[in-house]
Design a protein around this motif. Structure first.
Motif, mmCIF file in Angstrom:
data_model
loop_
_atom_site.group_PDB
_atom_site.id
_atom_site.type_symbol
_atom_site.label_atom_id
_atom_site.label_comp_id
_atom_site.label_asym_id
_atom_site.label_seq_id
_atom_site.Cartn_x
_atom_site.Cartn_y
_atom_site.Cartn_z
ATOM 1 N N ARG A 31 0.810 -1.218 0.000
ATOM 2 C CA ARG A 31 0.000 0.000 0.000
ATOM 3 C C ARG A 31 0.849 1.276 0.000
ATOM 4 O O ARG A 31 0.392 2.335 0.425
ATOM 5 N N SER A 32 2.050 1.208 -0.483
ATOM 6 C CA SER A 32 2.918 2.393 -0.493
ATOM 7 C C SER A 32 2.869 3.157 -1.808
ATOM 8 O O SER A 32 3.433 4.248 -1.909
ATOM 9 N N GLY A 33 2.222 2.579 -2.846
ATOM 10 C CA GLY A 33 2.106 3.269 -4.118
ATOM 11 C C GLY A 33 2.931 2.675 -5.238
ATOM 12 O O GLY A 33 3.027 3.264 -6.318
ATOM 13 N N LYS A 34 3.487 1.468 -5.017
ATOM 14 C CA LYS A 34 4.336 0.900 -6.080
ATOM 15 C C LYS A 34 3.511 0.421 -7.277
ATOM 16 O O LYS A 34 3.917 0.626 -8.431
ATOM 17 N N THR A 35 2.353 -0.201 -7.038
ATOM 18 C CA THR A 35 1.532 -0.659 -8.155
ATOM 19 C C THR A 35 0.950 0.526 -8.914
ATOM 20 O O THR A 35 0.870 0.506 -10.148
ATOM 21 N N LEU A 36 0.567 1.565 -8.196
ATOM 22 C CA LEU A 36 0.049 2.757 -8.860
ATOM 23 C C LEU A 36 1.108 3.337 -9.795
ATOM 24 O O LEU A 36 0.815 3.716 -10.927
ATOM 25 N N MET A 37 2.351 3.424 -9.332
ATOM 26 C CA MET A 37 3.422 3.948 -10.180
ATOM 27 C C MET A 37 3.647 3.057 -11.399
ATOM 28 O O MET A 37 3.816 3.547 -12.528
ATOM 29 N N ALA A 38 3.635 1.732 -11.204
ATOM 30 C CA ALA A 38 3.850 0.821 -12.329
ATOM 31 C C ALA A 38 2.740 0.963 -13.368
ATOM 32 O O ALA A 38 3.008 0.964 -14.580
ATOM 33 N N CYS A 39 1.494 1.083 -12.906
ATOM 34 C CA CYS A 39 0.369 1.233 -13.840
ATOM 35 C C CYS A 39 0.430 2.577 -14.549
ATOM 36 O O CYS A 39 0.188 2.665 -15.763
#
Length: 213
Positions: A31-39
């Protein structure tokens, strides 16, 4: 799933100059924002480079990939591979098909493929993928300003494939601009899986020999 942003800003930062053959890792805690950045990166690169967008999770505008055959067939695509360790730590990746795929990854540049993947830590990524990784994002916290939430990232180069990361930039991403680009609840249901595995065998089961007489 979060409420979708009406118009996410589809633009790259000046240092995000990725071409087919690039392997980009995004790392951080849950929940730190890594998937959001990848997407975000996958969507912008697909638009900028004129490539297809594919992913192992539900991403807006992306085709799903679920098997090793899907990966082997990739041509002209940006792959968003979420939680890559779920696949690379699986027993099925000891198969000959999986070993062939990891050897095949060095050809992804010629096949027009950009790989953007996430994992909790760079050090725990399978060594074969780690050696191919040229650029790394690491989540570095969040803050709120004027009622708007931001995630902070550190951007590194990995120039010598020796596990030594060189930090170059630090920047913040406005989160509400990217809400809704992927299903944040994917994985909560029993049938959801992040693992990319060999396709189930379609070969018929061997006949059982029966004694005559």
């Amino acid at each position: 799933m979060s409420v979708a942003s009406a118009d996410p800003p589809l633009r790259l930062l000046p240092f995000e100059r990725y071409a087919p053959g690039a392997f980009v890792g995004v790392f951080g805690a849950l929940r730190s924002g890594k998937t959001l950045m990848a997407c975000r990166l996958g969507m912008v690169l697909a638009r900028t480079l004129g490539l297809d967008l594919v992913s192992n999770i539900p991403v807006a505008g992306a085709r799903r990939v679920a098997t090793l055959d899907d990966l082997a067939a990739l041509r002209g695509a940006v792959l968003v591979w979420d939680e890559v360790q779920v696949s690379l730590d699986s027993r099925e990746w000891a198969s000959e098909a999986a070993r062939a795929l990891t050897r095949d990854m060095i050809l992804w540049g010629k096949r027009g493929v950009v790989c953007v993947y996430t994992s909790p830590s760079f050090a725990t990524v399978d060594v074969r993928l780690r050696r191919l990784t040229q650029y790394v994002y690491v989540t570095a916290g969040r803050f709120r300003r004027s009622g708007v939430d931001y995630a902070v990232y550190r951007w590194h180069e990995h120039p010598y494939a020796d596990d030594a990361l060189v930090e170059r930039y630090r920047f913040a991403l406005r989160l509400d601009s990217w809400y809704g680009v992927y299903d944040t609840l994917y994985g909560a249901s029993a049938g959801d899986t992040l693992a990319i595995l060999p396709a189930p065998s379609s070969a018929p089961a061997p006949a059982i020999a029966r004694r005559r007489g």
